[in-house]
Design a protein around this motif. Structure first.
Motif, PDB file in Angstrom:
ATOM      1  N   TYR A 210       0.836  -1.204   0.000  1.00  0.00           N
ATOM      2  CA  TYR A 210       0.000   0.000   0.000  1.00  0.00           C
ATOM      3  C   TYR A 210       0.873   1.258   0.000  1.00  0.00           C
ATOM      4  CZ  TYR A 210      -4.158   2.831   0.929  1.00  0.00           C
ATOM      5  OH  TYR A 210      -5.189   3.739   0.823  1.00  0.00           O
ATOM      6  N   ILE A 211       1.972   1.235   0.738  1.00  0.00           N
ATOM      7  CA  ILE A 211       2.912   2.364   0.721  1.00  0.00           C
ATOM      8  C   ILE A 211       3.467   2.569  -0.687  1.00  0.00           C
ATOM      9  CG2 ILE A 211       5.185   3.124   1.529  1.00  0.00           C
ATOM     10  CD1 ILE A 211       4.543   1.764   4.201  1.00  0.00           C
ATOM     11  N   ASP A 215       3.014   5.952  -2.889  1.00  0.00           N
ATOM     12  CA  ASP A 215       4.143   6.734  -3.376  1.00  0.00           C
ATOM     13  C   ASP A 215       4.171   6.846  -4.899  1.00  0.00           C
ATOM     14  OD1 ASP A 215       4.985   7.151  -0.792  1.00  0.00           O
ATOM     15  OD2 ASP A 215       6.469   5.521  -0.818  1.00  0.00           O
ATOM     16  N   HIS A 216       3.490   5.953  -5.606  1.00  0.00           N
ATOM     17  CA  HIS A 216       3.544   5.941  -7.071  1.00  0.00           C
ATOM     18  C   HIS A 216       2.196   6.246  -7.721  1.00  0.00           C
ATOM     19  CE1 HIS A 216       7.166   3.660  -5.927  1.00  0.00           C
ATOM     20  NE2 HIS A 216       7.656   4.027  -7.100  1.00  0.00           N
ATOM     21  N   ARG A 217       1.269   6.793  -6.969  1.00  0.00           N
ATOM     22  CA  ARG A 217      -0.025   7.150  -7.558  1.00  0.00           C
ATOM     23  C   ARG A 217       0.133   8.420  -8.388  1.00  0.00           C
ATOM     24  NH1 ARG A 217      -3.587   9.656  -2.574  1.00  0.00           N
ATOM     25  NH2 ARG A 217      -1.925  10.912  -1.646  1.00  0.00           N
ATOM     26  N   ASP A 218      -0.846   8.661  -9.233  1.00  0.00           N
ATOM     27  CA  ASP A 218      -0.769   9.792 -10.164  1.00  0.00           C
ATOM     28  C   ASP A 218      -1.473  11.038  -9.624  1.00  0.00           C
ATOM     29  OD1 ASP A 218      -3.349   8.958 -10.272  1.00  0.00           O
ATOM     30  OD2 ASP A 218      -3.356   8.429 -12.408  1.00  0.00           O
ATOM     31  N   GLY A 219      -1.649  11.127  -8.320  1.00  0.00           N
ATOM     32  CA  GLY A 219      -2.298  12.283  -7.727  1.00  0.00           C
ATOM     33  C   GLY A 219      -3.727  12.038  -7.312  1.00  0.00           C
ATOM     34  N   THR A 320     -20.778  14.490   0.561  1.00  0.00           N
ATOM     35  CA  THR A 320     -19.903  13.353   0.299  1.00  0.00           C
ATOM     36  C   THR A 320     -18.450  13.754   0.508  1.00  0.00           C
ATOM     37  OG1 THR A 320     -21.435  12.391  -1.321  1.00  0.00           O
ATOM     38  CG2 THR A 320     -19.141  11.662  -1.413  1.00  0.00           C
ATOM     39  N   GLU A 321     -17.779  13.018   1.370  1.00  0.00           N
ATOM     40  CA  GLU A 321     -16.366  13.266   1.661  1.00  0.00           C
ATOM     41  C   GLU A 321     -15.522  12.171   1.010  1.00  0.00           C
ATOM     42  OE1 GLU A 321     -15.297  15.872   3.105  1.00  0.00           O
ATOM     43  OE2 GLU A 321     -17.066  16.691   4.134  1.00  0.00           O
ATOM     44  N   THR A 322     -14.393  12.575   0.429  1.00  0.00           N
ATOM     45  CA  THR A 322     -13.495  11.629  -0.238  1.00  0.00           C
ATOM     46  C   THR A 322     -12.293  11.324   0.653  1.00  0.00           C
ATOM     47  OG1 THR A 322     -14.134  12.437  -2.422  1.00  0.00           O
ATOM     48  CG2 THR A 322     -12.066  11.209  -2.274  1.00  0.00           C
ATOM     49  N   ILE A 323     -11.953  10.055   0.716  1.00  0.00           N
ATOM     50  CA  ILE A 323     -10.793   9.612   1.514  1.00  0.00           C
ATOM     51  C   ILE A 323      -9.573   9.596   0.603  1.00  0.00           C
ATOM     52  CG2 ILE A 323      -9.828   7.722   2.878  1.00  0.00           C
ATOM     53  CD1 ILE A 323     -12.744   6.855   3.450  1.00  0.00           C
ATOM     54  N   ASP A 324      -8.563  10.360   0.958  1.00  0.00           N
ATOM     55  CA  ASP A 324      -7.356  10.428   0.132  1.00  0.00           C
ATOM     56  C   ASP A 324      -6.633   9.083   0.131  1.00  0.00           C
ATOM     57  OD1 ASP A 324      -5.283  11.805  -1.402  1.00  0.00           O
ATOM     58  OD2 ASP A 324      -4.074  11.571   0.408  1.00  0.00           O
ATOM     59  N   ALA A 325      -6.385   8.552   1.303  1.00  0.00           N
ATOM     60  CA  ALA A 325      -5.754   7.237   1.475  1.00  0.00           C
ATOM     61  C   ALA A 325      -5.900   6.855   2.940  1.00  0.00           C
ATOM     62  CB  ALA A 325      -4.287   7.259   1.067  1.00  0.00           C
ATOM     63  N   ALA A 326      -6.078   5.587   3.204  1.00  0.00           N
ATOM     64  CA  ALA A 326      -6.217   5.137   4.595  1.00  0.00           C
ATOM     65  C   ALA A 326      -6.161   3.616   4.646  1.00  0.00           C
ATOM     66  CB  ALA A 326      -7.542   5.624   5.195  1.00  0.00           C
ATOM     67  N   VAL A 327      -5.822   3.130   5.827  1.00  0.00           N
ATOM     68  CA  VAL A 327      -5.916   1.703   6.116  1.00  0.00           C
ATOM     69  C   VAL A 327      -6.980   1.535   7.191  1.00  0.00           C
ATOM     70  CG1 VAL A 327      -4.735  -0.328   7.029  1.00  0.00           C
ATOM     71  CG2 VAL A 327      -3.512   1.246   5.525  1.00  0.00           C
TER      72      VAL A 327
END
Length: 682
Positions: A210-211, A215-219, A320-327
């Protein structure tokens, strides 16, 4: 000392070549396990050494594409730099580094002889371990009856088995164990249980992956990673995950206990607050007791988690709220295991209506925390888990009992054995913590049963009668257990058919077979001598003795056992019919319990290789010939234990359910006889 073969003896695999043409016929194949994976063989990596060995052996035995290796009697397969699987003359060995796992560090075309040479050097200097794999067959592999486990194999060759190993762990510490079996360490988390090692390594791999994605997502936002963890109350469900997360250093942890929120809105307000915190770390949110009820509806929270898990979105105050990233870590509160969380027969429709299948399908991984209680009947490793926990708690709570200079814990042998062997801690880890917290040692330097809390408090956390029976058994036999069982085995008929015992884990050498034949005169010709039957079978006999003698220690029962008292009127010199029947029933119960713990299962057709027996039934369902054999054997044993300084005796009462005290029973019988005589006279 393992002998190192010279480089000219090997033929190294070259990537891209077929296995059929890869190795010279007069050379020893040398390759990486990763080479086989690149050839599409289903062999695991990075979970545990055992999983790699078991999946490789499955492929070797049943995948005909590995025939070029199967026909070889010698080969070396490197587990990167962490160890090797070596076949020498058809006998397999595993060489491994206890605190490492196989990773990909070697290039596919790397020169492998220096790696092999380094592994052998490390085995010979003691920094790597060398263990023989048990000889097995295709039938056993296909049935899954006896999967390879390094800790089990180590215990099977340790004098006294798991119990002796656990006692030494508490008293002397972990150094010896950690040098000989795989260990997972992450911060304050340490485990040697292969199931936990595999589960934690799976979770760590998911977090690391997941890390990488983060780190390699496109934004764009990244779909949350969802895992579930289960365990008994107090087992430390969040602790293990937190330590794994800390070890990869990119997460910040927060806990939301679902049972403390009265509505979904209040839960998502708290979630929003945690996700909105400014930080470079990825939020890791524990949803504790996610399987609790809401508004009286069982598993009512599940439906509210689906959108955040799948779409990375949640609704708060109509927006509606968007989650950027989470576990998301879902920690169970009502189910001790993932399997218990899933519906059993008759609950599937209710589970479906609560969105259970939709929730499960969104999980990327699950983890069962073992705790100090056995999680199944074959779980003998719980003794090691208890030992590690007990030593840690004693050192922290009772520093005067712990000698820092020698590293030893001063605890009564009877108390230690009973704390390790008691049937269950009713509230898991918390029970053991509370028992020690309520013990009144003060500044005492030795922990004995006298300092335990009152029985009424103790009974909250364990079965007091079972615990007391175990302490009394240890007081009665204690350190003499080995001598007692050996002499009973070698001088009286074995308790149960020798042929029905589990096989030793490792095939005997020709020298051992010769020694066994020489010792046939011992044990009445029924089998080899005590030293040659293997630790599995010795522990089988110890288990039978423990079970019987602990039953006989119960003061509520009329039949007991003790050290001999000369000319005592209540001594049972030769068991009568009723006594033999009781002893026979208990012996069979012990036989069934011990065999089930060793992985045996009932089958109408006994099969020793597959660990199947037709005798794993209740005593009442045994054939009469089998019962008669047990009674006959026990009659011999009852006579012989007197020569060892013990005797059976009758207590003057019997508090078993529905029983009449023996004294009262005798009076009743006498009164009935007098009444009968009076009636006859009339």
């Amino acid at each position: 000392m393992r002998v190192k073969m010279e480089i000219e003896n090997f033929s190294q695999y070259e990537p891209g070549h077929s296995l059929r043409r890869a190795f010279a016929k007069d050379k020893v194949p040398l390759l990486q396990m990763e080479h086989l994976r690149q050839l599409d063989f289903m062999i695991s990596r990075g979970l545990s050494y055992e999983n790699t060995v078991n999946t490789f052996m499955q492929q070797l035995f049943f995948n005909e594409s590995l025939w070029p290796l199967k026909v070889r009697k010698d080969m070396v397969i490197l587990l990167d730099t962490a160890g090797a699987l070596i076949c020498a003359g058809g006998v397999w060995s595993l060489l491994f580094a206890p605190e490492k796992l196989e990773r990909i560090t070697l290039a596919e075309n790397a020169d492998l002889y220096p790696v092999y040479s380094d592994v052998i050097d490390k085995v010979n200097d003691g920094t790597m371990c060398d263990i023989f794999l048990p000889v097995t067959s295709e039938r056993v592999l296909l049935s899954g009856a006896d999967p390879f486990c390094i800790l089990d194999a180590y215990a099977e060759h340790y004098k006294g088995g798991y119990l002796a190993m656990a006692k030494k762990l508490v008293i002397e510490g972990t150094d010896e164990l950690y040098r000989n079996v795989p260990v997972l360490r992450c911060g304050a988390l340490t485990t040697v249980d292969v199931s936990e090692i595999e589960n934690y390594n799976t979770i760590r791999s998911l977090l690391e992956d997941y890390i990488f994605q983060f780190d390699h997502r496109d934004g764009n936002s990244l779909q949350p990673l969802s895992v579930a963890v289960f365990g008994a109350p107090g087992s430390g469900k969040s602790f293990g995950i937190r330590e794994i997360a800390r070890s990869v250093k990119r997460f910040r942890c927060a806990t939301l206990n679902c049972s403390q929120f009265g509505s979904p809105e209040s839960l998502f307000e708290a979630l929003h607050q945690e996700l909105s915190e400014k930080s470079d770390a990825i939020p890791l949110i524990f949803f504790d007791e996610f399987d609790s009820a809401i508004d009286g509806q069982e598993l009512g929270w599940l439906r509210y988690f689906l959108a955040p898990m799948q779409d990375g979105e949640y609704t708060l105050h109509g927006r509606t709220e968007t989650i950027d990233a989470a576990v998301f870590v879902f920690a169970g509160g009502t189910a001790d295991t993932y399997e218990q969380f899933l519906p059993d027969s008759g609950r599937e429709e209710s589970f479906r209506q609560r969105k259970g299948p939709d929730f499960v399908s969104r999980l990327k991984g699950t983890l069962n925390i073992m705790g100090p209680n056995p999680n199944r009947i074959t779980d003998r490793r719980h003794l090691i888990r208890r030992a590690l926990l007990l030593r840690d708690l004693i050192i922290r709570k009772f520093p005067d009992v712990y000698d820092q200079k020698s590293g030893t814990v001063n605890i009564s042998p009877a108390l230690l054995s009973s704390l390790l062997r008691v049937s269950e801690y009713r509230h898991g880890t918390r029970s053991l913590e509370f028992i020690l917290a309520m013990s009144r040692l003060g500044g005492e330097k030795r922990f004995t049963p006298a300092y335990l809390p009152p029985l009424s408090q103790l009974n909250i956390h364990l079965d007091v009668q079972d615990f007391q029976n175990k302490i009394m058994f240890e007081q009665l036999i204690g350190d003499g257990m080995e001598t007692f069982t050996r002499r009973l085995y070698e001088n009286a008929m074995p308790l149960i058919d020798y042929a029905s015992l589990p096989d030793e884990a490792e095939e005997d050498s020709p020298e051992q077979k010769s020694e066994k034949k020489k010792s046939e005169s011992k044990a009445g010709g029924k089998g080899p001598g005590w030293d040659l039957i293997g630790e599995i079978n010795r522990e089988y006999y110890r288990s039978i003795i423990r079970y019987l003698f602990e039953k006989l220690q119960d003061p509520h029962r009329s039949l007991g056992v003790r050290r001999m008292i000369p000319d005592a009127p209540d001594t049972v010199a030769r068991p009568g019919k009723e006594d033999l029947e009781i002893l026979s029933r208990w012996t069979h119960e012990a036989y069934v319990k011990t065999h089930l713990e060793n992985g045996w299962r009932y089958d109408a057709h006994s099969d020793q290789e597959l660990l199947r027996s037709k005798y794993l039934v209740s005593y009442d369902d045994l054939p009469e010939t089998r019962k008669a054999g047990i009674r006959s054997s026990l009659a011999d044993h009852a006579r012989y234990i007197r020569s060892l300084g013990f005797e059976l005796f009758h207590r003057p009462y019997d508090f078993a359910p529905g029983a009449i005290p023996i004294a009262a029973k005798s009076q009743n019988e006498a009164s009935a006889q007098e009444e009968s005589e009076e009636a006859g006279n009339c």
